[in-house]
Design an enzyme around this catalytic site. Structure first.
Site, PDB file in Angstrom:
ATOM      1  N   LEU A  48     -14.689   6.011  -5.646  1.00 52.12           N
ATOM      2  CA  LEU A  48     -13.328   5.611  -5.290  1.00 52.12           C
ATOM      3  C   LEU A  48     -12.877   4.351  -6.034  1.00 52.12           C
ATOM      4  O   LEU A  48     -13.602   3.374  -6.130  1.00 52.12           O
ATOM      5  CB  LEU A  48     -13.290   5.330  -3.790  1.00 52.12           C
ATOM      6  CG  LEU A  48     -11.995   4.756  -3.216  1.00 52.12           C
ATOM      7  CD1 LEU A  48     -10.909   5.809  -3.208  1.00 52.12           C
ATOM      8  CD2 LEU A  48     -12.228   4.230  -1.808  1.00 52.12           C
ATOM      9  N   PHE A  73       0.846  -1.188   0.000  1.00 57.06           N
ATOM     10  CA  PHE A  73       0.000   0.000   0.000  1.00 57.06           C
ATOM     11  C   PHE A  73       0.882   1.240   0.000  1.00 57.06           C
ATOM     12  O   PHE A  73       2.074   1.167   0.319  1.00 57.06           O
ATOM     13  CB  PHE A  73      -0.924  -0.016   1.228  1.00 57.06           C
ATOM     14  CG  PHE A  73      -2.389  -0.010   0.868  1.00 57.06           C
ATOM     15  CD1 PHE A  73      -2.957  -1.096   0.236  1.00 57.06           C
ATOM     16  CD2 PHE A  73      -3.195   1.088   1.150  1.00 57.06           C
ATOM     17  CE1 PHE A  73      -4.299  -1.094  -0.107  1.00 57.06           C
ATOM     18  CE2 PHE A  73      -4.540   1.101   0.816  1.00 57.06           C
ATOM     19  CZ  PHE A  73      -5.098   0.007   0.189  1.00 57.06           C
ATOM     20  N   ARG A 108      -0.500   9.555  -0.355  1.00 55.53           N
ATOM     21  CA  ARG A 108      -1.602  10.054  -1.183  1.00 55.53           C
ATOM     22  C   ARG A 108      -1.482  11.530  -1.531  1.00 55.53           C
ATOM     23  O   ARG A 108      -1.809  11.931  -2.649  1.00 55.53           O
ATOM     24  CB  ARG A 108      -2.931   9.801  -0.465  1.00 55.53           C
ATOM     25  CG  ARG A 108      -3.296   8.342  -0.468  1.00 55.53           C
ATOM     26  CD  ARG A 108      -4.573   8.078   0.284  1.00 55.53           C
ATOM     27  NE  ARG A 108      -4.919   6.658   0.176  1.00 55.53           N
ATOM     28  CZ  ARG A 108      -5.900   6.079   0.839  1.00 55.53           C
ATOM     29  NH1 ARG A 108      -6.659   6.778   1.663  1.00 55.53           N
ATOM     30  NH2 ARG A 108      -6.159   4.799   0.679  1.00 55.53           N
ATOM     31  N   GLU A 154      -6.793   2.125  -3.576  1.00 52.04           N
ATOM     32  CA  GLU A 154      -5.339   2.179  -3.657  1.00 52.04           C
ATOM     33  C   GLU A 154      -4.762   0.773  -3.824  1.00 52.04           C
ATOM     34  O   GLU A 154      -3.634   0.605  -4.300  1.00 52.04           O
ATOM     35  CB  GLU A 154      -4.796   2.820  -2.370  1.00 52.04           C
ATOM     36  CG  GLU A 154      -3.310   3.042  -2.354  1.00 52.04           C
ATOM     37  CD  GLU A 154      -2.906   3.999  -1.234  1.00 52.04           C
ATOM     38  OE1 GLU A 154      -3.479   5.099  -1.159  1.00 52.04           O
ATOM     39  OE2 GLU A 154      -2.034   3.641  -0.444  1.00 52.04           O
ATOM     40  N   ARG A 171      -3.093  11.015   5.788  1.00 48.94           N
ATOM     41  CA  ARG A 171      -3.292   9.645   6.259  1.00 48.94           C
ATOM     42  C   ARG A 171      -2.768   8.650   5.240  1.00 48.94           C
ATOM     43  O   ARG A 171      -2.996   8.806   4.044  1.00 48.94           O
ATOM     44  CB  ARG A 171      -4.782   9.392   6.495  1.00 48.94           C
ATOM     45  CG  ARG A 171      -5.091   7.952   6.851  1.00 48.94           C
ATOM     46  CD  ARG A 171      -6.542   7.743   7.194  1.00 48.94           C
ATOM     47  NE  ARG A 171      -7.455   7.864   6.060  1.00 48.94           N
ATOM     48  CZ  ARG A 171      -7.609   6.943   5.105  1.00 48.94           C
ATOM     49  NH1 ARG A 171      -6.880   5.846   5.104  1.00 48.94           N
ATOM     50  NH2 ARG A 171      -8.482   7.140   4.129  1.00 48.94           N
ATOM     51  N   HIS A 174     -11.685  12.691  -0.133  1.00 46.67           N
ATOM     52  CA  HIS A 174     -11.848  11.326   0.336  1.00 46.67           C
ATOM     53  C   HIS A 174     -11.958  11.217   1.849  1.00 46.67           C
ATOM     54  O   HIS A 174     -12.707  10.384   2.366  1.00 46.67           O
ATOM     55  CB  HIS A 174     -10.648  10.508  -0.147  1.00 46.67           C
ATOM     56  CG  HIS A 174     -10.680   9.077   0.260  1.00 46.67           C
ATOM     57  ND1 HIS A 174     -11.742   8.254  -0.043  1.00 46.67           N
ATOM     58  CD2 HIS A 174      -9.800   8.308   0.952  1.00 46.67           C
ATOM     59  CE1 HIS A 174     -11.496   7.036   0.428  1.00 46.67           C
ATOM     60  NE2 HIS A 174     -10.341   7.045   1.055  1.00 46.67           N
ATOM     61  N   HIS A 227      -7.967  11.722  -2.525  1.00 46.14           N
ATOM     62  CA  HIS A 227      -7.501  10.395  -2.933  1.00 46.14           C
ATOM     63  C   HIS A 227      -7.076  10.466  -4.393  1.00 46.14           C
ATOM     64  O   HIS A 227      -7.775  11.059  -5.205  1.00 46.14           O
ATOM     65  CB  HIS A 227      -8.634   9.373  -2.748  1.00 46.14           C
ATOM     66  CG  HIS A 227      -8.181   7.960  -2.837  1.00 46.14           C
ATOM     67  ND1 HIS A 227      -7.783   7.384  -4.020  1.00 46.14           N
ATOM     68  CD2 HIS A 227      -8.058   6.993  -1.888  1.00 46.14           C
ATOM     69  CE1 HIS A 227      -7.424   6.124  -3.796  1.00 46.14           C
ATOM     70  NE2 HIS A 227      -7.593   5.853  -2.509  1.00 46.14           N
ATOM     71  N   GLN A 232      -7.918  15.086   2.851  1.00 44.05           N
ATOM     72  CA  GLN A 232      -7.236  14.202   1.908  1.00 44.05           C
ATOM     73  C   GLN A 232      -7.978  14.086   0.576  1.00 44.05           C
ATOM     74  O   GLN A 232      -9.181  13.812   0.541  1.00 44.05           O
ATOM     75  CB  GLN A 232      -7.096  12.800   2.503  1.00 44.05           C
ATOM     76  CG  GLN A 232      -6.378  11.839   1.570  1.00 44.05           C
ATOM     77  CD  GLN A 232      -5.911  10.593   2.294  1.00 44.05           C
ATOM     78  OE1 GLN A 232      -6.674   9.676   2.516  1.00 44.05           O
ATOM     79  NE2 GLN A 232      -4.641  10.576   2.678  1.00 44.05           N
TER      80      GLN A 232
END
Lengths: 574, 391
Positions: A241, A113, A275, A244, A377, A342, A231, A229
Site C-alpha cells: 500500500l 483525504f 476510492r 492515500e 469506505r 485492500h 485501493h 475495496q
C-alpha cells in the site's frame, strides 16, 4: 478452564479498544490474538483518522461524506453515531498519548483525504495506525491487572451453549499446541478482514477472515460481503500500500500520456474522489491501453509535486517503501501503482453496539459490518470505525456481563471436535491414499487469491463470477485433503495455515455469492453487465447465512433494509 | 523506473538455521534454493522455501512491508527484518554466496527462526512504565504542544518492536539485565513527550538503575541494526543529557560524574587523561578526589590493565601519570569546540522526521547520515553545519 466476563478475539485497534472500554467499565477481560497484538494489521494503516474536530467542521458534513462515499448503502443511524462520536474519541486517544501531528499553534493538524469535503484527517506522519495501535497496547500493559492477554493463541471456533447463546471460544496456544476452552459471558470478534483471500492484497499474511468464518459457521449472518475495496495506489509488483495521504498531500495520478485522467471522472475532486471511483478510473486507463510500465499494467503516482520537505516529514514511510520495495525516490520521480485489494466493507452483521444476532456474540472493526461503509469506505474512516465500535462493543458487553451469571457450558465436546480436526489435518496423507494426489495448502491459497483478483475485482460480470464460484467449489474440496509438512505441536504454523485456508474459502464463497446476487453497480461492486445503480431494487443489504433454504453447508441469501435518516440517495459526483 | 527492478528471477541459495524443540536434536543448517527477482526480500525467499519445499519452517511474519515488526532475524549474522532485506544485497554480503538466515540473538530460540520475545524484549519494555502519565488537568480538547515536540517523539513512536536492536546489543550480551536499546528508546518516547507528568521521576529511575541508561556502552550496534531509523542509542544519550544537564541527577552508578569527568578531561588536556578519569569520576574535579576510597579501590583494580599497557608500549609511564600533551594550538581548537557548543542557549538534537537541507538527504548511505538537525524546543531552522548535541 479460563473464565472471563468478556473475551475478545483479535487484538488490533478494535479489539484493544474494546478491551480497554470493557475493563474500564469493570468487567474481567481477556484479549486473545494469534499474533502479538502490535503485529495486528491495524499497524499498517497509514494515512490517518477522520473526525470533525476543526472549529469550521461539523460532524454532519463528515456523515454526509460517508453516506455519499458508501454510495448510499451505509446505514445512516450508524454513520451518525460514528461521526458524532469521532471528535471525542480522537481526543481520548490523544489524551492516552497518541503523538498526533500538530500545526504551528500546537493544535492537532488535519490533512485532506479522499471523498472528504474538507480537511478532517488527524494523523501521525504516515504511521497513524501504528501509533494508535502501540498507544493502545501501552494502555493494555497499564491495565494488566484487569485485562488478561493471551498472545499467540489461535481461536479455532466459537463455543455455543444449548440455548444457542455464544459463551466462549476454543483456541490453541501457538507456542505449545495446547488446546483450551475459554468460557465467557460475551465474545467480541475483532480479528479483521479477509484480504489474504486475494492475491495480491495490501493486507498482511495474518488477515485470513478467521472471525468472519467462525461467526458464519456459528450461524451469524454476514452482510455486504460483495463490497470489496480496491485501493487506488498499491505497488504493482507486491501489492504494498501507498497511503492515500500521498494524494491528500497533493500527489497526482498520471497515465502513459502524462495526463491527469481523473478530470474525466471526477472533475472537482480529481485524485481525491472516493476510492471506488479512482480505482475504476485507473483500471479503465489500464484496460484501454493508457497504462504505464512494461505491460501497461500500472499508473503513475507523482508525489514529486508535493514539496520535498513536506514529503519527508509527513510521508516518510512511503518514501522508505518506494526506495526499499520499488527502487524509486518518490520525492523525485513518479512511482508505478495500480488498484489492489485492500479492505472488505462487509462482514459479520452487527447493530450499533456491535451485537450480532447471536446473543453474547459481538463484532467490531473490519470483521464486522455495522454498516458504516456500505458500498465503499472512505479513507481514514476505518481507524475510526475500529475505535468507535470497538469501544461501544466493549462497553455494551461489559454492561451485559454485569447483569448475568457465568454461563454453564460443557466445552469438552467443542474442545474434542477442534482437537480432532487438527489431528485429522496432521494425519492427511501426502499421496492422497489412492485418489487424486492432494495439493499443498500454499498452492490452493495461491489459486484462490488469483481467482478472486481476476473475477471479483474492480470490474465484475456474471460469467467471471460464476467461474470464480466454480473454482472456489473445487478448491474447497481440495482444501479438505490438502496436506501439511509440519507434524509437531510447537509453533506449527503449517497446520494453522490449513485452518486459515478453510476460513478464507468461506469468505471468498460468500463474497462471490453476494456479488452474483447484486445485479447492479454500486460502490465497489461494478457489474459490467449491470452498469447502473438501481435504487428501486437494490437499495438494500444482502445478508448471507449458512444453511437455511440454500441447503446444509450452503450460503443462504436474505435481504435487510438500508437505514436512511436524513440523506436521500442522489447521483454521486465528485 | 529504476531498471534494477526489471531484472528477471535468479536462483538464490538459502541456508536456514533450524531448530525443532520436540526432536531432542541440536540446531542444524537447512539449505534450499529459491528462484526470485533479485530485489525481492529474504522473507519472500524463506516463504517460497516454506510454501514449496518444507511447510515446517518456522518464521513469524505478516505485513511484508517492514511495519508489523514480526520477521526480525539475522541475515549473514547481522540483525534485520527479513522482509526489508533484498536478496541481491544479502547475497553480496554472504559467505560463498549462500544467504544465511538465523534467529535473533540475546533471546532464546523457540523454534527455527522464532525467538522468545516475551521473556526478553517485552519484559524490558514493561520495565520502563511504558504508558503516558498525563499532566493534570487533562484538557477538554487536545494538549497544546509544539509541532516539533510531537514530531520529535514520533521518531521513537516509529519503533516497530522488532527486536533487531536487542538482538545485537553488546551490553546486553554481557549484562542480560541491561534494560536495553528498545526499552530505553520507548522510555524516551515519554520523557520527550511534553504531555507526560513524570519526566524527572522516569529519568531518576533509569539513571539510578545500575542496568539503566548508564549501562549502555555506545557501541552503535543498535543504531545500525534498527530498520526504522529509531536510533536507540541516540535516544539513550538524550535521556542522559536531559537527566544530567536539565535535572542535574547525580546517580549512584557514577554515570553522571563519569561523563563529566571524561568531557572535562578532554577539555583540559585535549585528549583523555586516563589516570585522572577514575579519581574524577568519584571525587569530582579536585585534588582530594585522588583519595576517594572508591576511586582508590577501582584504581587498584585497574592497575594490572594499566601495567600491561605500559609493558606493551601502549602508554608511556610519563603519559600514564601526567596525561597527554598536545600542542597548545590544538588544545585551543579543542576548547573552542566546547566553548561554541556550550555557549548555545539550547541544545540541538538529531531528529530524522524533521527534514533539513537537501544535500544531506541525498547521501545514499542511509538515513542515519541523512539526519537533519533541529532545535529541540524552538521553532526555527538551525544552521545545518552545526550538527550534533552537547559533548
Amino acid at each position: 478452564m479460563p473464565e472471563h466476563d468478556v473475551l475478545i478475539i483479535g487484538a488490533g485497534l478494535a479489539g484493544q479498544r474494546a478491551a480497554l472500554a470493557a475493563a474500564q467499565a469493570g468487567a474481567s477481560v481477556a484479549i486473545m490474538s494469534k499474533v502479538h497484538p502490535v503485529r495486528s494489521h491495524s499497524v499498517a494503516a497509514a494515512g490517518g483518522i477522520n473526525a470533525a474536530i476543526s472549529v469550521d467542521d461539523d460532524w454532519h458534513s463528515h456523515a454526509y461524506d460517508t453516506v455519499k462515499g458508501s454510495d448510499y448503502l451505509g446505514d445512516q443511524d450508524a454513520i451518525e453515531i460514528m461521526c458524532s462520536e469521532a471528535p471525542q474519541e480522537v481526543m481520548d486517544l490523544e489524551h492516552m498519548g497518541v503523538t498526533f501531528h500538530r500545526n504551528e499553534e500546537g493544535e492537532m493538524d488535519l490533512r485532506a483525504f479522499g471523498g472528504a469535503s474538507m480537511k478532517r484527517t488527524a494523523y501521525v506522519a504516515d504511521i497513524t495506525g501504528q501509533a494508535l495501535l502501540h498507544v493502545l497496547y501501552e494502555q493494555l500493559m497499564k491495565h494488566h491487572e484487569t485485562v488478561a492477554r493471551y498472545e499467540e493463541w489461535f481461536a479455532t471456533s466459537l463455543l455455543l451453549g444449548e440455548d444457542g447463546l455464544c459463551c466462549g471460544a476454543i483456541a490453541r496456544e501457538v507456542r505449545s499446541g495446547h488446546m483450551e476452552a475459554f468460557t465467557a459471558k460475551n465474545v467480541i470478534l475483532a480479528c479483521g478482514g479477509a484480504g489474504q483471500a486475494y492475491k495480491p492484497t495490501t493486507n498482511g499474511l495474518i488477515v485470513t477472515g478467521d472471525g468472519i468464518a467462525m461467526a458464519y459457521r456459528a450461524g451469524a449472518p454476514l452482510m455486504d460481503m460483495e463490497m470489496v475495496q480496491y485501493h487506488p495506489t498499491t505497488l504493482v509488483e507486491t501489492g504494498i500500500l501507498i497511503t492515500e495521504g500521498a494524494r491528500g498531500e497533493g500527489a497526482h495520478l498520471l497515465n502513459a500520456a502524462g495526463e491527469r485522467f481523473m478530470e474525466k471522472s471526477a472533475p472537482n475532486k480529481m485524485e481525491l474522489a472516493s476510492r471506488d471511483v479512482v480505482s475504476r478510473a485507473e483500471q479503465i486507463e489500464i484496460d484501454e491501453g493508457r497504462g504505464v510500465g512494461p505491460d501497461g499494467a500500472g499508473i503513475f503516482l507523482d508525489v514529486s509535486v508535493v514539496p520535498r520537505k513536506r514529503t519527508l516529514e509527513a510521508l516518510r514511510e512511503i518514501v522508505n517503501l518506494g526506495r526499499d520495495f520499488a527502487g524509486v525516490d518518490i520525492t523525485r520521480e513518479p512511482i508505478m501503482i495500480r488498484p489492489g485489494q485492500h479492505y472488505i466493507m462487509g462482514g459479520v452483521k452487527t447493530d450499533v453496539d456491535g451485537r450480532t444476532p447471536i446473543e453474547g456474540l459481538y463484532a467490531a472493526g473490519e470483521v464486522a459490518c455495522v454498516s458504516v461503509h456500505g458500498g465503499n469506505r472512505l479513507g481514514a474512516n476505518s481507524l475510526l470505525d475500529t475505535l468507535i465500535f470497538g469501544r461501544r462493543a466493549g462497553e455494551h458487553a461489559a454492561a451485559r456481563a454485569a447483569s448475568m451469571a457465568m454461563p454453564g457450558v460443557d466445552a469438552n465436546a467443542g474442545l474434542r471436535r477442534d482437537a480432532a480436526r487438527i489431528d485429522a489435518i496432521l494425519a492427511r496423507d501426502r499421496d492422497g491414499g489412492g485418489s487424486a494426489s492432494p495439493r499443498r495448502v500454499s498452492e490452493i491459497k495461491s489459486e484462490l487469491g488469483e481467482t478472486m483478483n481476476r473475477h471479483v475485482a474492480v470490474f465484475r460480470n456474471e460469467q467471471g463470477l460464476q467461474s470464480a464460484l466454480e473454482t472456489i467449489g473445487r478448491l474447497k474440496e481440495e482444501a479438505e485433503r490438502a496436506y501439511v509438512d509440519d507434524r509437531g505441536t510447537v509453533f506449527n504454523q503449517d497446520v494453522l495455515g490449513a485452518i486459515e485456508l478453510d476460513f478464507m474459502i468461506d469468505c471468498a464463497e460468500t463474497t462471490v455469492v453476494a456479488a452474483i446476487e447484486r445485479k447492479e453497480s454500486r460502490g465497489a461492486q461494478y457489474r459490467t453487465d449491470f452498469p447502473e445503480r438501481n435504487d428501486e431494487q437494490w437499495l438494500k443489504h444482502i445478508d448471507i447465512s449458512l444453511g437455511g433454504d440454500g441447503g446444509a453447508g450452503r450460503p443462504h441469501i436474505t435481504y435487510s433494509p438500508v437505514t436512511i435518516t436524513q440523506w436521500q440517495p442522489e447521483e454521486r459526483k465528485y | 523506473m529504476a531498471e534494477v527492478y526489471d531484472r528477471p528471477p535468479e536462483k538464490f541459495k538459502l541456508r536456514l538455521r533450524r531448530y525443532d524443540p520436540e526432536s531432542g536434536d541440536a540446531p542444524y543448517w537447512d539449505e534450499h534454493t529459491v528462484e526470485l527477482e533479485p530485489h525481492r526480500s529474504v522473507l519472500e525467499a524463506v516463504l517460497q522455501a516454506k510454501d514449496r519445499y518444507d511447510g515446517s519452517i518456522g518464521i513469524r511474519c505478516s505485513c511484508r512491508q517492514a511495519i508489523c515488526g514480526s520477521c526480525g532475524v539475522r541475515v549473514n549474522g547481522e540483525p534485520a527484518l527479513a522482509c526489508h532485506t533484498h536478496l541481491d544485497a544479502a547475497k553480496a554480503g554472504a559467505r560463498e554466496g549462500v544467504i544465511e538466515v538465523e534467529p535473533m540473538g540475546n533471546m532464546s530460540v523457540i523454534k527455527d527462526l522464532i525467538v522468545d520475545m516475551d521473556a526478553v524484549h517485552w519484559k524490558k519494555i514493561q520495565r520502563v512504565t511504558p504508558w503516558l502519565i498525563a499532566k493534570q488537568p487533562v484538557p477538554e480538547r487536545e494538549y497544546i504542544v509544539s509541532k516539533e515536540s510531537m514530531v520529535d517523539v514520533t521518531q521513537t513512536m516509529a519503533c516497530i518492536q522488532c527486536g533487531a536492536c536487542v538482538s545485537d546489543c553488546l551490553a546486553m550480551e554481557v549484562d542480560p539485565g541491561f534494560i536495553g536499546p528498545a526499552a530505553l528508546a520507548k522510555a524516551y518516547r515519554f520523557v520527550g513527550d511534553p504531555r507526560d507528568d513524570q519526566q524527572f521521576e522516569r529519568l531518576n529511575d533509569l539513571a539510578q538503575d545500575p542496568q539503566g541508561i548508564f549501562d549502555c556502552t555506545h557501541c552503535f550496534k543498535c543504531v545500525e541494526a534498527c530498520p526504522k531509523d529509531v536510533n536507540p542509542m541516540g535516544q539513550i544519550m538524550r535521556l542522559r543529557r536531559i537527566a544530567t544537564s536539565d535535572h542535574h541527577i547525580v546517580d549512584q552508578n557514577n554515570g553522571e560524574r563519569h561523563e563529566a569527568a571524561l568531557t572535562g578531561l578532554v577539555r583540559d588536556y585535549g585528549l583523555l587523561h586516563e589516570a585522572e578519569l577514575i579519581p574524577r569520576s568519584y571525587g569530582g574535579n579536585s585534588w582530594f578526589a585522588k583519595f576517594h576510597p572508591a576511586a582508590g579501590k577501582e584504581l587498584l583494580s585497574s592497575l594490572p590493565t594499566a601495567l600491561k599497557g605500559v609493558l606493551r608500549g601502549k602508554i608511556g609511564l610519563k603519559t600514564a601519570v601526567f596525561g597527554h600533551k598536545i600542542p597548545s594550538r590544538d588544545l585551543k581548537a579543542v576548547q573552542s569546540i566546547y566553548d561554541k557548543i556550550e555557549s548555545r542557549p539550547e541544545r540541538y538534537e538529531l531528529n530524522l522526521y524533521i527534514a533539513g537541507e537537501d544535500e544531506q538527504l541525498e547521501k545514499p548511505s542511509g538515513d542515519a547520515v541523512a539526519a537533519a538537525v533541529t532545535h529541540e524546543s524552538g521553532g526555527k531552522e538551525p544552521d545545518t553545519t552545526e550538527q550534533g548535541g552537547r559533548a
